[in-house]
Design an enzyme around this catalytic site. Structure first.
Site, PDB file in Angstrom:
ATOM      1  N   LYS A   5       4.017  -4.193   2.315  1.00 24.94           N
ATOM      2  CA  LYS A   5       4.549  -5.419   1.737  1.00 24.94           C
ATOM      3  C   LYS A   5       4.429  -6.575   2.719  1.00 24.94           C
ATOM      4  CE  LYS A   5       6.216  -3.647  -2.133  1.00 24.94           C
ATOM      5  NZ  LYS A   5       5.800  -4.082  -3.472  1.00 24.94           N
ATOM      6  N   LYS A  31       1.588  -1.110 -14.458  1.00 25.30           N
ATOM      7  CA  LYS A  31       2.784  -0.306 -14.326  1.00 25.30           C
ATOM      8  C   LYS A  31       3.121   0.213 -15.724  1.00 25.30           C
ATOM      9  CE  LYS A  31       5.102  -2.557 -10.438  1.00 25.30           C
ATOM     10  NZ  LYS A  31       3.908  -2.856  -9.690  1.00 25.30           N
TER      11      LYS A  31
HETATM   12 MG    MG Z   1       2.899  -5.164  -6.427  1.00 22.78          MG
END
Ligand code: MG
Length: 339
Positions: A155, A267
């Site tokens: 991240k 997703k």
């Molecule tokens: Mg992502």
């Protein structure tokens, strides 16, 4: 076809809270549902919304479940409105459960019980392991590597860019040459910062300075800045993947229509109807990466089946998250017994 319908909300605490550019996340909440058809065959489904990512809220999903009768039909399942994408996924995958289990048995039964343990070696190579943000990544990758992970996701956009670039420098020189690295900004970069990250990655590649592959930068800019991301994707060698921008099937189709031919992160847990997703992916042959929404084994199995059907370009799926929860099998067992 008619089904008896039951559901139960759940809550699970992450082993350590998850930090992204969206903030901290401590508890995963969702709904497990069970459909029993007329022959007594049982199908499991899971609704695992992430409202800050573009799906309905848990409350909206619960309201939807509560207003349904105890017996539902295919007609109800396939007409769940687009405003409830996590519900569309949960109900359709419960309806398809028989097929899902079939795939699971082909993959090996350990696949189904996998969540309890570190990802077994042969599978880990097709999974991407999520590294913690910041410096912690430098200490965490080796454990994942030993478990068999070869693709890592880190991240960015969490700390100041100068600090992150320094850590990045260490990280790319520490990771083994055969690994791949994905950078996920969660829409947290400015246009200038995105340019700097892409320029840095392009430069590393051109100079032949590192052997490992920077696979892509995920969602560098906020959803509203689609045109800028389209422009960036044409200006740099380093690939860009859209994630937040394509949370639901409607958004995904809109980005495709506006010309996006880069990578799409899907997703399944929140994208919406699996049957319509299949249709879209097969029709347009898009470059996809499938990714987790921190669901339990129930939604994960359905999501991995979609990934197996629809993935192209041999990209690792983003389900390498087992180290974020503990003892899933026991936990699920008690929940199932309860339902
Ligand atoms: Mg992502």
């Amino acid at each position: 076809m008619g089904y008896q319908f039951k559901f139960r909300p759940y809550q699970r605490r992450f082993l350590r809270s998850l930090t992204t550019n969206h903030g901290k996340w401590d508890i995963r909440e969702g709904i497990i549902l069970r459909l029993t058809d007329e022959s007594g065959k049982v199908g499991w489904g899971e609704i695992a919304p992430i409202s800050w990512f573009g799906s309905e809220t848990l409350e909206q999903a619960l309201d939807f479940c509560r207003q349904l009768p105890g017996e539902i039909t295919d007609e109800i399942i396939f007409s769940i409105p687009d405003e409830l994408p996590a519900c569309q996924f949960g109900f359709e995958s419960a309806q398809e459960w028989g097929e899902t289990r079939l795939i699971a048995s082909v993959l090996g039964s350990e696949f189904f019980s996998m969540p309890n343990a570190p990802c077994p070696m042969p599978y880990a190579q097709s999974f991407s392991g999520l590294l913690p943000a910041g410096e912690a990544a430098l200490n965490q990758w080796e454990t994942l590597w030993q478990q068999g992970y070869r693709t890592f996701k880190w991240k960015i956009g969490v700390y100041a860019i100068a600090h992150e670039l320094k850590i990045f420098e260490s990280l790319i020189h520490t990771l083994p040459a055969s690994s791949k690295l994905r950078l996920d900004a969660n829409g947290g970069l400015s246009y200038e910062e995105a340019n700097l990250w892409l320029w840095t990655c392009d430069n590393l590649k051109e100079n032949g300075e590192i052997a490992l592959e920077i696979e892509f930068i995920e969602q560098p800019l906020p959803v509203e800045q689609f045109q800028q991301m389209l422009e960036l994707s044409m200006s740099y060698e380093t690939a860009i993947a859209l994630d937040e921008s394509v949370a639901t099937l409607a958004q995904l189709a809109a980005c495709y229509q506006k010309g996006w031919r880069g990578i799409f992160v899907i997703k399944p847990g929140i994208v919406g109807s699996p049957s319509r997703l299949r249709e879209f992916c097969q029709q347009h042959q898009i470059d996809t990466v499938f990714s987790s929404v921190f669901e339990t084994a129930i939604a994960r199995l359905a999501a991995l089946q979609l990934a197996a059907e629809l993935s192209r370009n041999n990209r690792a799926v983003g389900f390498g998250i087992d180290h974020f929860f503990e003892q899933e099998e026991t936990w699920l067992q008690s929940l199932w017994n309860d339902l």
